[in-house]
Write a protein that holds these residues in place. Structure first.
Motif, PDB file in Angstrom:
ATOM      1  N   LEU A   5      -0.492  20.667  47.205  1.00 36.69           N
ATOM      2  CA  LEU A   5      -0.612  22.100  46.960  1.00 36.69           C
ATOM      3  C   LEU A   5      -1.253  22.789  48.157  1.00 36.69           C
ATOM      4  N   SER A   6      -0.900  24.041  48.377  1.00 32.81           N
ATOM      5  CA  SER A   6      -1.540  24.850  49.412  1.00 32.81           C
ATOM      6  C   SER A   6      -1.799  26.245  48.858  1.00 32.81           C
ATOM      7  N   TRP A   7      -2.809  26.926  49.415  1.00 29.79           N
ATOM      8  CA  TRP A   7      -3.273  28.210  48.887  1.00 29.79           C
ATOM      9  C   TRP A   7      -3.153  29.314  49.930  1.00 29.79           C
ATOM     10  N   THR A   8      -2.860  30.513  49.452  1.00 29.13           N
ATOM     11  CA  THR A   8      -2.865  31.708  50.283  1.00 29.13           C
ATOM     12  C   THR A   8      -3.878  32.691  49.712  1.00 29.13           C
ATOM     13  N   ASN A   9      -4.760  33.205  50.557  1.00 27.80           N
ATOM     14  CA  ASN A   9      -5.828  34.156  50.195  1.00 27.80           C
ATOM     15  C   ASN A   9      -6.920  33.523  49.331  1.00 27.80           C
TER      16      ASN A   9
ATOM     17  N   LEU B 273      -9.178  43.754  45.500  1.00 29.21           N
ATOM     18  CA  LEU B 273      -7.976  43.285  44.823  1.00 29.21           C
ATOM     19  C   LEU B 273      -7.170  42.423  45.791  1.00 29.21           C
ATOM     20  N   VAL B 274      -6.811  41.218  45.355  1.00 27.50           N
ATOM     21  CA  VAL B 274      -6.102  40.289  46.224  1.00 27.50           C
ATOM     22  C   VAL B 274      -5.018  39.568  45.428  1.00 27.50           C
ATOM     23  N   THR B 275      -3.944  39.208  46.099  1.00 28.38           N
ATOM     24  CA  THR B 275      -2.916  38.368  45.498  1.00 28.38           C
ATOM     25  C   THR B 275      -3.127  36.940  45.978  1.00 28.38           C
ATOM     26  N   ILE B 276      -3.385  36.036  45.044  1.00 26.85           N
ATOM     27  CA  ILE B 276      -3.622  34.634  45.368  1.00 26.85           C
ATOM     28  C   ILE B 276      -2.375  33.833  45.009  1.00 26.85           C
ATOM     29  N   THR B 277      -1.930  33.003  45.939  1.00 29.47           N
ATOM     30  CA  THR B 277      -0.709  32.221  45.774  1.00 29.47           C
ATOM     31  C   THR B 277      -1.000  30.741  45.928  1.00 29.47           C
ATOM     32  N   VAL B 278      -0.402  29.930  45.062  1.00 27.80           N
ATOM     33  CA  VAL B 278      -0.443  28.476  45.229  1.00 27.80           C
ATOM     34  C   VAL B 278       0.994  27.988  45.377  1.00 27.80           C
ATOM     35  N   THR B 279       1.196  27.076  46.330  1.00 26.03           N
ATOM     36  CA  THR B 279       2.534  26.582  46.646  1.00 26.03           C
ATOM     37  C   THR B 279       2.565  25.066  46.537  1.00 26.03           C
ATOM     38  N   GLN B 280       3.584  24.552  45.881  1.00 26.59           N
ATOM     39  CA  GLN B 280       3.768  23.107  45.753  1.00 26.59           C
ATOM     40  C   GLN B 280       4.917  22.663  46.662  1.00 26.59           C
TER      41      GLN B 280
ATOM     42  N   PRO C 282     -15.474  41.573  42.410  1.00 27.11           N
ATOM     43  CA  PRO C 282     -16.440  42.656  42.618  1.00 27.11           C
ATOM     44  C   PRO C 282     -17.187  42.501  43.939  1.00 27.11           C
ATOM     45  N   SER C 283     -17.803  43.577  44.388  1.00 28.24           N
ATOM     46  CA  SER C 283     -18.635  43.519  45.583  1.00 28.24           C
ATOM     47  C   SER C 283     -19.746  42.489  45.392  1.00 28.24           C
ATOM     48  N   GLY C 284     -19.860  41.556  46.309  1.00 29.12           N
ATOM     49  CA  GLY C 284     -20.863  40.500  46.194  1.00 29.12           C
ATOM     50  C   GLY C 284     -20.486  39.414  45.217  1.00 29.12           C
ATOM     51  N   GLY C 285     -19.257  39.462  44.691  1.00 34.57           N
ATOM     52  CA  GLY C 285     -18.838  38.522  43.656  1.00 34.57           C
ATOM     53  C   GLY C 285     -18.171  37.278  44.208  1.00 34.57           C
ATOM     54  N   VAL C 286     -17.719  36.432  43.275  1.00 29.19           N
ATOM     55  CA  VAL C 286     -17.038  35.188  43.630  1.00 29.19           C
ATOM     56  C   VAL C 286     -15.804  35.028  42.745  1.00 29.19           C
ATOM     57  N   GLY C 287     -14.811  34.316  43.267  1.00 30.02           N
ATOM     58  CA  GLY C 287     -13.594  34.082  42.508  1.00 30.02           C
ATOM     59  C   GLY C 287     -13.160  32.632  42.594  1.00 30.02           C
ATOM     60  N   ILE C 288     -12.495  32.173  41.542  1.00 29.92           N
ATOM     61  CA  ILE C 288     -11.978  30.815  41.486  1.00 29.92           C
ATOM     62  C   ILE C 288     -10.492  30.870  41.174  1.00 29.92           C
ATOM     63  N   ALA C 289      -9.750  29.919  41.711  1.00 27.18           N
ATOM     64  CA  ALA C 289      -8.322  29.795  41.422  1.00 27.18           C
ATOM     65  C   ALA C 289      -8.033  28.334  41.115  1.00 27.18           C
ATOM     66  N   LEU C 290      -7.250  28.087  40.056  1.00 28.12           N
ATOM     67  CA  LEU C 290      -6.935  26.731  39.605  1.00 28.12           C
ATOM     68  C   LEU C 290      -5.438  26.616  39.384  1.00 28.12           C
ATOM     69  N   SER C 291      -4.898  25.407  39.607  1.00 28.35           N
ATOM     70  CA  SER C 291      -3.464  25.225  39.431  1.00 28.35           C
ATOM     71  C   SER C 291      -3.158  23.883  38.799  1.00 28.35           C
ATOM     72  N   SER C 292      -2.208  23.885  37.857  1.00 28.47           N
ATOM     73  CA  SER C 292      -1.768  22.669  37.182  1.00 28.47           C
ATOM     74  C   SER C 292      -0.244  22.683  37.069  1.00 28.47           C
ATOM     75  N   PRO C 293       0.436  21.957  37.956  1.00 28.32           N
ATOM     76  CA  PRO C 293       1.898  21.875  37.868  1.00 28.32           C
ATOM     77  C   PRO C 293       2.335  20.802  36.879  1.00 28.32           C
ATOM     78  N   ASN C 294       3.634  20.738  36.643  1.00 31.35           N
ATOM     79  CA  ASN C 294       4.214  19.608  35.929  1.00 31.35           C
ATOM     80  C   ASN C 294       4.281  18.404  36.876  1.00 31.35           C
ATOM     81  N   VAL C 295       4.981  17.355  36.483  1.00 31.91           N
ATOM     82  CA  VAL C 295       5.040  16.148  37.295  1.00 31.91           C
ATOM     83  C   VAL C 295       5.810  16.370  38.596  1.00 31.91           C
ATOM     84  N   ASP C 296       5.564  15.480  39.567  1.00 35.28           N
ATOM     85  CA  ASP C 296       6.257  15.488  40.860  1.00 35.28           C
ATOM     86  C   ASP C 296       6.077  16.791  41.626  1.00 35.28           C
ATOM     87  N   SER C 297       4.870  17.320  41.612  1.00 35.87           N
ATOM     88  CA  SER C 297       4.631  18.586  42.305  1.00 35.87           C
ATOM     89  C   SER C 297       4.533  18.411  43.811  1.00 35.87           C
ATOM     90  N   GLY C 298       3.982  17.278  44.256  1.00 36.01           N
ATOM     91  CA  GLY C 298       3.617  17.143  45.656  1.00 36.01           C
ATOM     92  C   GLY C 298       2.337  17.906  45.922  1.00 36.01           C
TER      93      GLY C 298
END
Length: 219
Positions: free
Chosen positions: A166-170, A197-204, A148-164
């Motif tokens: 992580l990096s984030w987009t947006n 509206l945004v697309t958030i990506t996490v990459t291992q 929302p306008s003036g709002g905040v967002g959080i993104a969390l990630s939990s891979p399986n083992v041997d992920s290496g």
């Protein structure tokens, strides 16, 4: 003449990362070490300690069922639901608690778990205005989030083992933890304050390894 009543300035909405601890035990219940919960907030403001609990069951699906923050029962305000890499956010309304122990219980045995603490100040509600999750067996996973306008967002990630790593987009990385050094398994989190509206990506680093993303926003 000065007023005899004490007045407090209302702080703007904010979401700030504080600390993270991991545990490599195969268990359903975890008691993490002492963590920073953030700073004391003056009266007239509402401060929530958010414990973001991240697990990896590697087999049976389940949820994060309970959590205590500094010995106080916390309320689950957002969850991935029953998945193999469950993530949930628990909130405790407390303006003064600056550190303590987080403990969490899962429905299914995890191969590791982590507790990441954020401080959320003056939200309209602890109920997220939007929350979404996704998982894939691939190098990266994404999902959309409306902030929302003036709002905040959080993104969390939990891979399986041997992920290496992580990096984030947006989203701007807030923390990254090699929760199990032997298997090079990372958990991570990020935040975003730009509305819309945004697309958030996490990459291992690894490909073909299941990775979970969970996002939420507040106004």
């Amino acid at each position: 003449m000065a007023s005899s009543s004490m007045e407090y300035a209302s702080l703007p909405l904010s979401l700030d990362y504080q600390s993270v601890i991991g545990d490599t035990a195969n268990a359903t219940s975890y008691t993490f070490g002492s963590q920073s919960f953030g700073s004391v907030i003056a009266g007239g403001n509402t401060r929530y300690i958010l414990a973001c609990i991240l697990g990896a069951a590697n087999a049976a699906a389940g949820e994060v069922s309970t959590c205590t923050i500094g010995g106080n029962s916390a309320t689950r305000i957002a969850t991935t639901g029953s998945v193999g890499r469950p993530i949930a956010i628990f909130a405790l309304n407390n303006n003064a608690l600056t550190s303590g122990v987080v403990a969490a219980t899962f429905e299914q045995t995890q191969v590791h778990a982590a507790s990441a603490v954020f401080q959320l100040v003056n939200p309209a509600s602890t109920t997220p205005t939007d929350s979404r999750t996704a998982s894939v067996s691939a190098t990266s996973v994404n999902t959309t989030l409306t902030i929302p306008s003036g709002g905040v967002g959080i993104a969390l990630s939990s891979p399986n083992v041997d992920s290496g790593t992580l990096s984030w987009t947006n989203a701007t990385e807030a923390f990254e933890l090699n929760v199990d050094g032997g298997s090079n398994t990372y958990v991570g989190g990020a935040k975003r304050t730009t509305a819309g509206l945004v697309t958030i990506t996490v990459t291992q680093v690894q490909s073909g390894n299941v990775i979970q993303i969970f996002v939420a926003a507040w106004s």
